[in-house]
Design an enzyme around this catalytic site. Structure first.
Site, short mmCIF file in Angstrom:
data_model
loop_
_atom_site.label_atom_id
_atom_site.label_comp_id
_atom_site.label_asym_id
_atom_site.label_seq_id
_atom_site.Cartn_x
_atom_site.Cartn_y
_atom_site.Cartn_z
N GLY A 1 8.25 59.40 -12.38
CA GLY A 1 9.00 59.89 -13.54
C GLY A 1 10.06 58.94 -14.07
CG ASP B 1 16.74 62.56 -12.33
OD1 ASP B 1 15.55 62.83 -12.57
OD2 ASP B 1 17.10 61.83 -11.39
NE ARG C 1 15.92 66.09 -8.03
CZ ARG C 1 15.59 64.84 -8.38
NH1 ARG C 1 16.14 64.30 -9.45
NH2 ARG C 1 14.73 64.15 -7.68
#
Ligand SMILES: [Cu+2]
Length: 688
Positions: free
Chosen positions: A202, A314, A341
Site C-alpha cells: 500500500g 494510514d 488502527r
C-alpha cells in the site's frame, strides 16, 4: 471440478416424496475442510485456528488452576533464518498430526516434530535479498495446510505449495512482481480446493486484491480487486479520468475468513495511495480502509463497510477479520469484527455488512486542500487507545482522531500505526469477549507532493513520532454485546504491531510481549496468572495443540523490527510436563521515540543498517563542529535515506546498498533526521 480420489459426499434434496441425487460434490480434502469448519481441538491447521479466525481452542487440560505449572517443553532455533534487524518474527505455528509447520521473515519454512522440536524438513526460499519494496519489515505471518501441502506467500509475490511430507516444491505461482511494489506478508487460507491470499504494498501505489488459486495446480482462478475499475461500483468515489484504480492502494494485509454456509470470503483493506495526500483523490475512495465480502467461488463483490472515508492517516484495517455468532435483542446474528488502527472494533452483520450495534456518521474537522470527507464512522462503545494527542513543545497543533493536516506538522492520536495494527484479535465464545491489543503513540502528520513512479514509495507525506514522545500499549477485553471495555491492562511497550494472543476453553488468554515474556491471563478478569521469559522479543501470536494426550502451547520468538524488540529465530513449546526454565531477559524495546545511545563526538561518518540492524543509524547520535561534512553510507540490504525530520530541508535521497551522500552543516543546531521510508529510524546531528 476438483476431485482427487477422495470420498464422495452425495447431496440429497427432497422433492415431494422422492430423494434425488442432484449433483455429486467432491471435496478435495474433506478432513481439512471439516477441521476448518469445526471448533479448534488437537490440531491447529490454519493461521486463525479455523475459518473464523477466532483463535479459540477447545483444549482445556491447561486451565486457570494449573497454568502456574507451565514450563518449556522444548525450544529450537530456526538455523539463523529470519535472524537480524530487518526481520520480524510473526508466524503462527500450525500443527497437524504431531507435525509443526513454521515460516520466518525470510520465507524459509520448516517442519518440526511438535513433541520434541526435532527438524523434519527445511525449505530455504532463496528470495532476492535486494527486494526494495518491503514496507515494514521482512515478515511472513504464516502458512496454511490442505491436500497434503503447505501453502504460503513470499515477499517476492510468489505463492508457493510444498509437499507437507518432504518440503519439496509442488508449484510456485507469481501473482505479481515485487519490482512493481507488490509483496506478500499475510498467511493464506485453504478451503474446498482453493487458496485465498491477500497482497501488500500500500505504500508503493499498487492495486489491492485478494487472489484465489487452485490448490492442486496453483492456477489463478480469480482476482477480487479492492479498487474498482472505471465504471464499476465504487469508482464514483474517485476523481474521474485518473488511474487511481491501478495505484490507489487498499491492499490486503491480513488472512481472510470464510463462511461456508453463506459462501463468502471476508477480508479487510489498508490505506489509500498516496497515504497522506488526499488532494488528488477527492471522494470517499472505496474500498480503502474497509471490510469486504466477496463470493468464495467467483470473487464477485457481495458487500463492503468503509471504516475511514478518504483516509489520509494510514488508518489501515490491518488486523484479520473475525467471524462470530451472537444473539442481539433475542435474535441470533452472524457477526464479523475487525479491530482497526483507529482504536475501535467494528462489529457488523456478516450477511450484509450492516452495523450490529450501531456506527454513527459524525461531522469531522475539515481541510479543503486535503479534500477531507465531511463525516466519519464512529462505532458505539469504547476505543482501546486514547483518541486525542497532547500538544508537545515545538509543535503548534494537536488533534484527535480525524484531525486534518497539510504541510505543517500536526500531532494526532491514534497514529497511523496506533490502535490495532497487524496483530490478530482472538474471540472467546465462552466469555463473548474480543482480546484487543493496542498501540498508544502520537504521530506528527505532514503532507508533501509525491509523483507516482512504478515500484517506488508513493506516500505523499510522513508520520514520524515526535522526539521524546512516549509510546506504550494496551491489552483490552471488549464485550461483543456492547463493544465496551470489560477490562484493560496497560502495557509499557507498544502492543498490537504484529504479535497477538489466543484464548482457550481453559479460561486462559495467552499472549507474547515485546520484552520477551510469554503471559497467561484469566480470560474473564485479565489477571496475570503466569509469565515466562523466552529470551527474545515475543512478538508473534501463540497457538495450542495436543500430541499423545498432552496439551502444548507454542510461540515463535524473534522480535519485531518496527517495535525494536530483541531479534532471534526461536520457537518455544510449553506443557505442564515441561522441564525448561526461562532465559535471561533481552534488552527491552524503547518506550520513548527518538534516537537512543551515546553521542559520538567528532565522528563525521554515519552508517545505515550496520551490524545486522537494518533499520538503524550507527552511530545514531553524533556531535560535530560548524562547517563539518557528514557522510551517510548505506551498508544495509534495503534502500534508506537520512532526511531532516519534518522540515526535509536536507536529505540524502534514496541510498541503495553501498550508496553514500555527504551533507554539510553550516549552522549550529540540533538536527534530528529519519529515514523517509522507515520513519521509526531516528538519528541526530548536534552541530556546535
Ligand atoms: Cu530506511
Amino acid at each position: 471440478m476438483r476431485c482427487h480420489n477422495q470420498r464422495l459426499v452425495p447431496m440429497l434434496v427432497t422433492l415431494s416424496l422422492l430423494f434425488l441425487v442432484v449433483m455429486p460434490v467432491w471435496a478435495a480434502d474433506p478432513e481439512i475442510d471439516r477441521l476448518l469448519r469445526s471448533p479448534v481441538g488437537k490440531d491447529w491447521v490454519t493461521n486463525g485456528g479455523n475459518l473464523t479466525n477466532q483463535r479459540y481452542s477447545t483444549l482445556k487440560q491447561i486451565d486457570t488452576s494449573n497454568v502456574k505449572n507451565l514450563k518449556g517443553a522444548w525450544m529450537i532455533r530456526l538455523k539463523g533464518s529470519g535472524f537480524g534487524g530487518k526481520y520480524s518474527h510473526e508466524v503462527t505455528p500450525l500443527v497437524k498430526d504431531g507435525v509443526m509447520y513454521v515460516i520466518t521473515g525470510n520465507d524459509d519454512a520448516f517442519a518440526l516434530n511438535a513433541k520434541t522440536g526435532e527438524f523434519l524438513w527445511e525449505y530455504w526460499s532463496g528470495i532476492d535479498q535486494q527486494i526494495s519494496t518491503v514496507c515494514c519489515g521482512w515478515v511472513n505471518r504464516g502458512v496454511t495446510l490442505g491436500e497434503g501441502m503447505v501453502f504460503f506467500g513470499q515477499l517476492d509475490a510468489n505463492v508457493v505449495a510444498l509437499d507437507a511430507k518432504t518440503g519439496k516444491v509442488v508449484w510456485k505461482t507469481p501473482i505479481e512482481k515485487w519490482e512493481n511494489g507488490y509483496t506478500i506478508t499475510s498467511a493464506p487460507i485453504y478451503y474446498d480446493g482453493m487458496i485465498y491470499i491477500g497482497i501488500s504494498g500500500g505504500e508503493f501505489g499498487v492495486r489491492g486484491r485478494v487472489t484465489a488459486l487452485d490448490a492442486k495446480s496453483g492456477q489463478i482462478l480469480w482476482r477480487a480487486y479492492t479498487l474498482p475499475a472505471p465504471g464499476e461500483p465504487g469508482s464514483e468515489t474517485w476523481p474521474p479520468g485518473t488511474d487511481h484504480s491501478m495505484r490507489g492502494g487498499a491492499t490486503v494485509w491480513n488472512t481472510p475468513a470464510l463462511d461456508p454456509e453463506l459462501g463468502l470470503v471476508y477480508f479487510a483493506t489498508g490505506n489509500c495511495g498516496p497515504d497522506y495526500d488526499g488532494a488528488s483523490r477527492e471522494g470517499d475512495n472505496l474500498f480503502c480502509a474497509s471490510i469486504m465480502a466477496v463470493n468464495a467461488k467467483t470473487g464477485a463483490y457481495a458487500w463492503h463497510f468503509q471504516q475511514v472515508h478518504h483516509d489520509i492517516w494510514d488508518y489501515d484495517a490491518a488486523s484479520p477479520v473475525v467471524l462470530f455468532d451472537t444473539v442481539i435483542n433475542g435474535q441470533p446474528r452472524k457477526g464479523i469484527a475487525e479491530a482497526g488502527r483507529t482504536g475501535w472494533v467494528y462489529l457488523l452483520d456478516r450477511t450484509n455488512g450492516k452495523p450490529l450495534l450501531g456506527i454513527e456518521e459524525r461531522p469531522v474537522p475539515q481541510e479543503p486542500r486535503q479534500k477531507t470527507a465531511k463525516t466519519q464512522p464512529f462505532p458505539v462503545g469504547d476505543a482501546v487507545v486514547p483518541l486525542c494527542a497532547d500538544l508537545l513543545p515545538g509543535y503548534t497543533k494537536a488533534g484527535c482522531i480525524f484531525e486534518p493536516f497539510w504541510e505543517t506538522p500536526v500531532l494526532i492520536q491514534p497514529s497511523g500505526i496506533g490502535g490495532t495494527n497487524w496483530s490478530p484479535v482472538p474471540y472467546s465464545p465462552d466469555t463473548g469477549y474480543f482480546y484487543v491489543p493496542g498501540t498508544v503513540r502520537t504521530s506528527a502528520f505532514t503532507r508533501y507532493d509525491n509523483k507516482f513512479v512504478l515500484g517506488k514509495r508513493y506516500t505523499g507525506g510522513s508520520q514520524a513520532a515526535p522526539i521524546g514522545s512516549p509510546q506504550s500499549g494496551t491489552f483490552t477485553a471488549i464485550d461483543s454485546k456492547t463493544n465496551k471495555i470489560v477490562w484493560q491492562n496497560k502495557q509499557p511497550y507498544r502492543t498490537g504491531q504484529g504479535g497477538g494472543a489466543m484464548v482457550t476453553a481453559g479460561g486462559l488468554v495467552f499472549r507474547g510481549a515485546s520484552d520477551g515474556n510469554f503471559l497467561a491471563l484469566d480470560a474473564r478478569t485479565g489477571e496475570e496468572l503466569w509469565r515466562f521469559q523466552t529470551g527474545f522479543g515475543a512478538d508473534a501470536p501463540p497457538m495450542t495443540y495436543e500430541v499423545d494426550g498432552e496439551q502444548y502451547l507454542a510461540i515463535a520468538t524473534g522480535g519485531n523490527q518496527s517495535v525494536g524488540s530483541a531479534f532471534g529465530d526461536a520457537v518455544w513449546a510449553f506443557s505442564l510436563n515441561g522441564q525448561l526454565r526461562p532465559l535471561w531477559p533481552p534488552p527491552p524495546p524503547p518506550t520513548v521515540s527518538g534516537p537512543t545511545g551515546p553521542i559520538a563526538t567528532g565522528v563525521d561518518a554515519v552508517k545505515i543498517g550496520d551490524r545486522n540492524v537494518e533499520y538503524s543509524y550507527f552511530p545514531s547520535r553524533i556531535r560535530v563542529k560548524v562547517g563539518s561534512t557528514v557522510t551517510f553510507t548505506n551498508v544495509g540490504d534495503l534502500n534508506h535515506t537520512a532526511t531532516a525530520m519534518e522540515t526535509r530541508e536536507w536529505d540524502t535521497g534514496d541510498l541503495a546498498k553501498g550508496g553514500s551522500k555527504a551533507i554539510t552543516f553550516t549552522q549550529p543546531g540540533n538536527y534530528y533526521f529519519i529515514c523517509t521510508p522507515h520513519p521509526w529510524m531516528y538519528g541526530q546531528v548536534i552541530v556546535e
